[in-house]
Design an enzyme around this catalytic site. Structure first.
Site, PDB file in Angstrom:
ATOM      1  N   LYS A  11      38.522  48.166  34.310  1.00 39.28           N
ATOM      2  CA  LYS A  11      38.702  47.581  32.792  1.00 39.28           C
ATOM      3  C   LYS A  11      37.694  46.433  33.000  1.00 39.28           C
ATOM      4  CE  LYS A  11      41.045  47.513  29.827  1.00 39.28           C
ATOM      5  NZ  LYS A  11      42.662  47.305  29.712  1.00 39.28           N
ATOM      6  N   HIS A  12      36.927  46.094  32.008  1.00 37.45           N
ATOM      7  CA  HIS A  12      36.051  45.067  31.986  1.00 37.45           C
ATOM      8  C   HIS A  12      35.225  44.564  33.256  1.00 37.45           C
ATOM      9  CE1 HIS A  12      37.083  44.274  27.806  1.00 37.45           C
ATOM     10  NE2 HIS A  12      38.436  44.412  28.271  1.00 37.45           N
ATOM     11  N   ASN A  20      35.402  35.147  42.348  1.00 36.05           N
ATOM     12  CA  ASN A  20      36.372  35.526  43.288  1.00 36.05           C
ATOM     13  C   ASN A  20      37.345  36.421  43.293  1.00 36.05           C
ATOM     14  OD1 ASN A  20      35.252  33.239  44.896  1.00 36.05           O
ATOM     15  ND2 ASN A  20      36.516  31.750  43.785  1.00 36.05           N
ATOM     16  N   HIS A  60      28.913  39.667  40.866  1.00 38.76           N
ATOM     17  CA  HIS A  60      29.006  39.110  39.689  1.00 38.76           C
ATOM     18  C   HIS A  60      27.696  40.060  38.741  1.00 38.76           C
ATOM     19  CE1 HIS A  60      31.062  35.602  40.708  1.00 38.76           C
ATOM     20  NE2 HIS A  60      30.285  35.329  41.793  1.00 38.76           N
TER      21      HIS A  60
END
Length: 392
Positions: free
Chosen positions: A67-68, A231, A392
């Site tokens: 999810k996301h 993180n 990221h």
């Protein structure tokens, strides 16, 4: 085909949108059903890498629930206990295939977060797995192939609009990757770091033993973290992630968030929760929400007069803080991974409350000695991997 036009980007106002191959090669994916969007493909590609690496590291079929652009759950295909089958709502499906067990675990660990997920499967999707997917609210699935009957089951979801993606398992990307931010191109070497048992060999605590299951669980935690927005911290138990804390600015907040999810996973197995008298015909999502409220601090949201009647046949007793703590104290043998070093021992103190016994983290903090001493105080084994897993 080396280009696929999408409806829009992350948001409806972000047009045009597409995925394409810069080198002119064909895309390594085929859309068999539906029309996947920008975020769907981000989840699919990250999830596929995760399950492929889990399969390589453990030899077991693997599944992830994304999810996301972060996993809500990840697991390998170990058999389910009777209790796990019940809390994952698959106890009526009979014997599951290993791949179906992997997805039941990945979806079931944090059902609140997995609602509307994108699924990644390491192996060809079989009928057993498709039958679980069919009954859940999900955006789509990516796998290296589909059995004919399984594909027909999946195509029937959402009136034929369910997103089904097939990926070429032989595809390997270029060793250098790029992305644009604010019109500026970033470039870096892909993170091709192989995570295997060798990176668990440097154990810095007094306790040196890492049982076989603990090693598998630590590998699952680290591979999951490799594809989790940083993180990040991941708790794993018996072949599945049970708590993932992602995207927090403070590491201890990741540890607390993931720990709370791990606690919820165990609390759902308590007989008092298993025996909740749900009203007939309650929807699965409403049942999940009610359980989450009941075992949490906001339990009166579901037990207040006028509220409980919508969910239960009769009003349940409060699940007291003392009862919850007593049940959680039974938790043991949990593995924990961190994508960067623990700067303070408060992370270890929090992890202990959720039954953590085995830890893998990079090491390298100026307070490593404090962190090691805290592990020794609680009889934990901790490996310094020497590798950071930011994503990221």
């Amino acid at each position: 085909m080396n280009e696929l036009e999408l409806k829009y980007g992350c948001n409806p106002n972000q047009k045009p949108s597409r995925i394409f191959m810069k080198d002119g090669r064909d895309l390594p994916v085929t859309v068999l059903s539906g029309r996947p969007g920008y975020i769907n493909f981000l989840d699919a590609f990250n999830g596929w890498q995760l399950v492929r690496e889990l399969k390589e590291a453990t030899g077991l079929p693997a599944a992830a629930s994304f999810k996301h652009v972060s996993p809500a759950g990840a697991a390998v295909g170990l058999p389910l206990t009777e209790t796990l089958a019940k809390i994952y709502w698959v106890d009526d499906l009979g014997e599951l295939s290993p791949l179906a067990s992997a997805y039941a675990r990945a979806r079931g660990a944090d059902r609140m977060s997995s609602f509307g997920d994108f699924i990644s499967l390491s192996d060809v999707c079989d009928v057993s797995t498709a039958n679980i997917i069919k009954r859940e609210v999900s955006d789509g699935v990516i796998a290296p192939g589909y059995e004919a009957e399984a594909l027909e089951i999946l195509k029937s979801k959402k009136n034929g609009n369910y997103n089904v993606i097939e990926i070429d398992p032989s595809y390997r990307p270029a060793p250098v990757e790029q992305k644009d931010v604010f019109g500026i191109t970033f470039e870096q070497g892909r993170n091709e770091l192989k995570i295997d048992r060798e990176i668990l060999s440097h154990i810095v605590t007094e306790k040196k033993e890492l049982p076989e299951q603990a090693q598998i669980d630590l590998l699952i935690s680290l591979i999951t973290l490799k594809y989790t927005q940083s993180n990040s911290v991941c708790y794993v138990k018996d072949g599945q992630a049970i708590g993932i804390g992602a995207g927090q600015q403070s590491r201890v907040h990741c540890t607390r968030l993931a720990g709370q999810k791990a606690d919820n996973w165990l609390l759902r197995q308590c007989p008092k929760v298993l025996a909740l008298p749900f009203a007939d015909n309650i929807k699965r999502a409403d049942r999940d929400n009610a359980i989450d409220n009941y075992i949490g601090d906001e339990y009166m949201d579901v037990l207040a007069e006028g509220a409980w009647q919508r969910v239960f046949r009769e009003k349940p007793e409060v699940f007291t803080a003392e009862e919850k703590r007593a049940w959680l104290d039974r938790m043991d043998g949990v593995a924990l991974g961190s994508d960067a070093f623990f700067p303070f021992s408060d992370n270890i103190e929090r992890a202990r409350k959720s039954g953590v016994r085995y830890i893998a983290q990079p090491g390298g903090s100026v307070r490593d000695d404090d962190v090691i001493a805290c592990c020794d105080r609680y009889g934990m084994a901790m490996a310094f991997t020497g590798i950071r897993l930011f994503h990221h």
